[in-house]
Design a protein around this motif. Structure first.
Motif, PDB file in Angstrom:
ATOM      1  N   HIS A  70      -4.325  -4.147  -0.541  1.00  0.00           N
ATOM      2  CA  HIS A  70      -3.766  -4.999   0.472  1.00  0.00           C
ATOM      3  C   HIS A  70      -3.779  -6.580  -0.118  1.00  0.00           C
ATOM      4  O   HIS A  70      -4.382  -6.790  -1.082  1.00  0.00           O
ATOM      5  N   GLU A  71      -2.922  -7.111   0.640  1.00  0.00           N
ATOM      6  CA  GLU A  71      -2.794  -8.520   0.408  1.00  0.00           C
ATOM      7  C   GLU A  71      -3.718  -9.397   1.285  1.00  0.00           C
ATOM      8  O   GLU A  71      -4.252  -8.609   2.140  1.00  0.00           O
ATOM      9  N   TYR A  82     -12.745 -10.124  -3.287  1.00  0.00           N
ATOM     10  CA  TYR A  82     -12.222  -8.687  -2.906  1.00  0.00           C
ATOM     11  C   TYR A  82     -13.302  -8.026  -2.048  1.00  0.00           C
ATOM     12  O   TYR A  82     -14.325  -7.855  -2.512  1.00  0.00           O
ATOM     13  N   GLY A 101      -3.148  -9.164   4.843  1.00  0.00           N
ATOM     14  CA  GLY A 101      -3.166  -7.568   5.453  1.00  0.00           C
ATOM     15  C   GLY A 101      -2.239  -6.612   5.023  1.00  0.00           C
ATOM     16  O   GLY A 101      -2.644  -5.481   4.959  1.00  0.00           O
ATOM     17  N   PRO A 102      -1.014  -6.984   4.744  1.00  0.00           N
ATOM     18  CA  PRO A 102       0.015  -5.708   4.499  1.00  0.00           C
ATOM     19  C   PRO A 102      -0.649  -4.806   3.376  1.00  0.00           C
ATOM     20  O   PRO A 102      -1.157  -5.439   2.314  1.00  0.00           O
ATOM     21  N   LEU A 103      -0.183  -3.537   3.303  1.00  0.00           N
ATOM     22  CA  LEU A 103      -0.592  -2.885   2.227  1.00  0.00           C
ATOM     23  C   LEU A 103       0.320  -2.954   1.072  1.00  0.00           C
ATOM     24  O   LEU A 103       1.656  -3.132   1.403  1.00  0.00           O
ATOM     25  N   ARG A 104      -0.045  -3.147  -0.219  1.00  0.00           N
ATOM     26  CA  ARG A 104       0.881  -3.235  -1.269  1.00  0.00           C
ATOM     27  C   ARG A 104       1.065  -2.096  -2.199  1.00  0.00           C
ATOM     28  O   ARG A 104       1.949  -1.816  -2.853  1.00  0.00           O
ATOM     29  N   LYS A 105      -0.060  -1.247  -2.439  1.00  0.00           N
ATOM     30  CA  LYS A 105      -0.054  -0.036  -3.049  1.00  0.00           C
ATOM     31  C   LYS A 105      -1.120   0.771  -2.786  1.00  0.00           C
ATOM     32  O   LYS A 105      -2.412   0.413  -2.366  1.00  0.00           O
ATOM     33  N   SER A 106      -0.922   2.284  -2.919  1.00  0.00           N
ATOM     34  CA  SER A 106      -1.999   3.147  -2.219  1.00  0.00           C
ATOM     35  C   SER A 106      -2.434   4.020  -3.279  1.00  0.00           C
ATOM     36  O   SER A 106      -3.424   4.609  -3.128  1.00  0.00           O
ATOM     37  N   ALA A 145      -6.322   1.978  -1.444  1.00  0.00           N
ATOM     38  CA  ALA A 145      -5.117   1.236  -0.627  1.00  0.00           C
ATOM     39  C   ALA A 145      -5.540  -0.202  -0.968  1.00  0.00           C
ATOM     40  O   ALA A 145      -6.745  -0.696  -0.972  1.00  0.00           O
ATOM     41  N   SER A 148     -10.484   1.510  -0.512  1.00  0.00           N
ATOM     42  CA  SER A 148      -9.598   0.255  -0.276  1.00  0.00           C
ATOM     43  C   SER A 148     -10.164  -0.945  -0.735  1.00  0.00           C
ATOM     44  O   SER A 148     -11.371  -1.202  -1.063  1.00  0.00           O
ATOM     45  N   HIS A 172      -9.415  -5.161  -0.263  1.00  0.00           N
ATOM     46  CA  HIS A 172      -8.905  -6.074   0.773  1.00  0.00           C
ATOM     47  C   HIS A 172      -9.211  -7.433   0.447  1.00  0.00           C
ATOM     48  O   HIS A 172     -10.572  -7.852   0.771  1.00  0.00           O
TER      49      HIS A 172
END
Length: 595
Positions: free
Chosen positions: A365-366, A505, A369-374, A363, A496, A498
């Protein structure tokens, strides 16, 4: 064949998408077959042409979307077996995957060859790409006059990739909404390839590497390499280049096998695994482009970054002995179906002087916070300069980013300090992985960073309080083991990545990090990777972002800046010196170090 309906027009614009993509694998093979730091003029030509072919692909997709079509990119049609021919051409120009060589450049000139001023538009069996696009323009004019502009240009404008999105090469992205904008898009494609008005060596743009110069059309850039001489401003297509010599060393090239195939190597062999890995990554690039052109234009920069991200895999194949004693393997550009692209295990690979190549079920994220790719493949910025953070946009190539790694590949157990508590817990500290985030010294200043001799004072607070704080260490430099155990207690989390705002990161979930030299680092549950580009412990964060003034997102006042403050290779060092002065015992600020 005549383009006499909107349906036929859509089919031919899909062919345009396939034509523009068809040039990319041969150009990429030539580019990455060149040995590091050799043939810099040729590499610059090929890199600029690849970026502009990405522009042409985007313009072709914009035109297809504008007339109500749906560009198809994640398809075996985009990666036919090589050698092949340009789709719908007269089959006189063969496309092959070969290293940079006189034969390769001759083939590139055949692809980009200018048409005659009196050449007839041809939508099938065309001799030049310009003829094909002339037929497209004639069809657009005819259908617009017959059916009306609204009936022809019926596509959703929201699917258009526009100049507001990032593009790093010369030329302009044209959002196509009507006949006039379609003509501008067609002109951009043809003029960059063949030159202005069938009679100029120039394409009407500025050189992406030398903005003070007018840019040559693709055909004439390749002709300079073939003839070993530059064009002067007074030169014409008929005069040929009469300027200074161009230094071309045809021998400074990896001798990749021409038109390699993965089937030439045994399943399970190292060569086959490397070829299959590249083909999965390139197929993921096509999947990103397909998404981009079918409703998510924001993915263009991510797809472009992913194209940069596969460089490392291509270079590896260029250097891998094919087993015949004279050639290297090279990439085969074979399409892998989506069901076969799944990568076992989460992985982050460091691309030499480039981004992080992320693959697997991770996962991403930006910073906000929003998820960009999983899942799948993507590339994350490592130089600090991307304007599409967290994803790579190719800035590292333009600023000459040097991402040489210096982190220790050894086991943490061989480096870490151990601090037993009175209650039987053991606190571990690995200074080589500290990101200097400060959460430990801020939360328990009596325990952490009190002296230079021992970072942890295990007697200064209750053991479980210390353990709780070590569990929050972003980098995993701090950890603890329960009484009677030696292995640190780590709660597994889903993989993840983030980005920490203005920082590194934050990587979780036991993701394998592999260095640019293919050596893996120890798998860990918690780690922090540098994304400002200035760490002295690459690929891991060492707090340099803090000293260098790294900011994310990009401050509005820097939006149009020609360079970013953290592009300066000495910014972090100057920050450290300033910080040391301001926090020295003689200063007015506390002498406590940020840890």
């Amino acid at each position: 064949m005549t383009i006499d309906s909107v349906e036929s027009l859509r089919a031919h614009l899909q062919t345009a998408v396939e034509i523009e993509h068809a040039t990319l694998p041969p150009y990429l093979c030539a580019l990455y077959s060149i040995e590091e730091d050799r043939n810099t003029d040729a590499a610059a030509v090929l890199q600029s042409v690849v970026l502009e072919e990405m522009l042409h692909l985007t313009l072709a997709a914009n035109m297809l979307n504008a007339v109500g079509g749906s560009p198809l990119l994640d398809s075996p049609n985009l990666l036919p077996a090589y050698p092949t021919f340009l789709p719908h051409s007269d089959r006189t120009v063969e496309l092959s995957l070969r290293p940079f060589s006189p034969q390769a450049v001759e083939g590139f000139m055949a692809i980009e060859r200018p048409g005659r001023r009196d050449g007839r538009p041809e939508d099938d069996a065309f001799e030049t790409i310009g003829q094909f696009y002339a037929a497209i323009e004639d069809a657009l004019a005819h259908l617009t006059a017959e059916l009306g502009e609204a009936a022809v240009f019926s596509g959703d404008p929201a699917r258009q990739v526009s100049d507001a999105l990032y593009y790093g090469g010369a030329g302009r992205i044209v959002a196509v909404t009507d006949f006039d904008s379609a003509k501008r898009a067609l002109a951009e494609i043809v003029e960059q390839g063949e030159g202005l008005d069938h009679e100029s060596i120039l394409d009407g743009d500025r050189d992406m590497f030398h903005p003070d110069r007018d840019e040559l059309a693709h055909y004439f850039r390749f002709r300079e390499l073939a003839l070993g001489r530059r064009y002067r401003p007074v030169d014409t297509p008929s005069s040929g280049p009469t300027g200074e010599p161009v230094d071309v060393d045809w021998a400074a090239v990896h001798p990749m096998r021409v038109n390699p195939r993965s089937a030439d190597y045994a399943p399970g062999s190292d060569i086959r695994a490397a070829m299959d890995g590249f083909n999965r990554s390139y197929s993921e690039v096509l999947a990103l482009l397909h998404q981009c052109f079918n409703g998510d234009p924001q993915l263009l920069a991510i797809a472009t970054g992913a194209m940069y991200g596969i460089k490392g895999q291509m270079v590896t194949l260029m250097q891998l002995d094919s087993g015949d004693g004279s050639t290297t393997v090279g990439p085969s550009f074979e399409w892998i179906a989506p069901r076969d692209r799944r990568v076992r295990g989460a992985r982050i690979r460091v691309i030499p002087n480039g981004p992080y190549l992320v693959s697997g079920e991770i996962a991403v994220h930006e910073a906000a916070g929003p998820l960009r790719k999983s899942t799948g493949t993507c590339t994350l910025c490592r130089c600090g300069g991307s304007r599409t953070k967290p994803f790579c946009d190719g800035t590292h190539a333009r600023i000459g980013f040097e991402g040489i790694e210096s982190a220790d590949h050894g086991l943490i157990a061989d480096r870490r300090g151990s601090y037993p508590t009175p209650d039987g817990l053991t606190i571990y500290d690995d200074r080589t992985r500290c990101a200097h985030f400060g959460q430990c010294t801020d939360r328990l200043p009596s325990v952490f960073g009190v002296s230079d001799e021992a970072f942890v004072d295990p007697d200064a607070a209750p053991a479980m309080t210390i353990a709780h704080v070590t569990s929050g260490c972003p980098s995993g430099a701090l950890a603890f083991a329960l009484p009677g155990e030696t292995d640190p207690t780590e709660a597994h989390q889903p993989p993840s990545i983030h980005p920490i705002i203005d920082g590194p990161y934050r990587v979780r979930g036991g993701i394998q990090v592999v260095g640019a030299d293919e050596r893996p680092y120890e798998i860990r549950e918690r780690q922090t990777l540098c994304r400002c580009g200035q760490s002295r412990n690459k690929p891991f964060c060492d707090g340099s972002h803090w000293y260098a003034g790294f900011r994310d997102p990009l401050p509005p006042e820097l939006a149009d800046a020609p360079s970013l403050p953290w592009d300066d290779p000495h910014a972090a060092e100057r920050g450290r010196e300033r910080y040391a002065r301001e926090h020295s015992p003689a200063g007015t600020t506390s002498s406590r170090r940020r840890e």
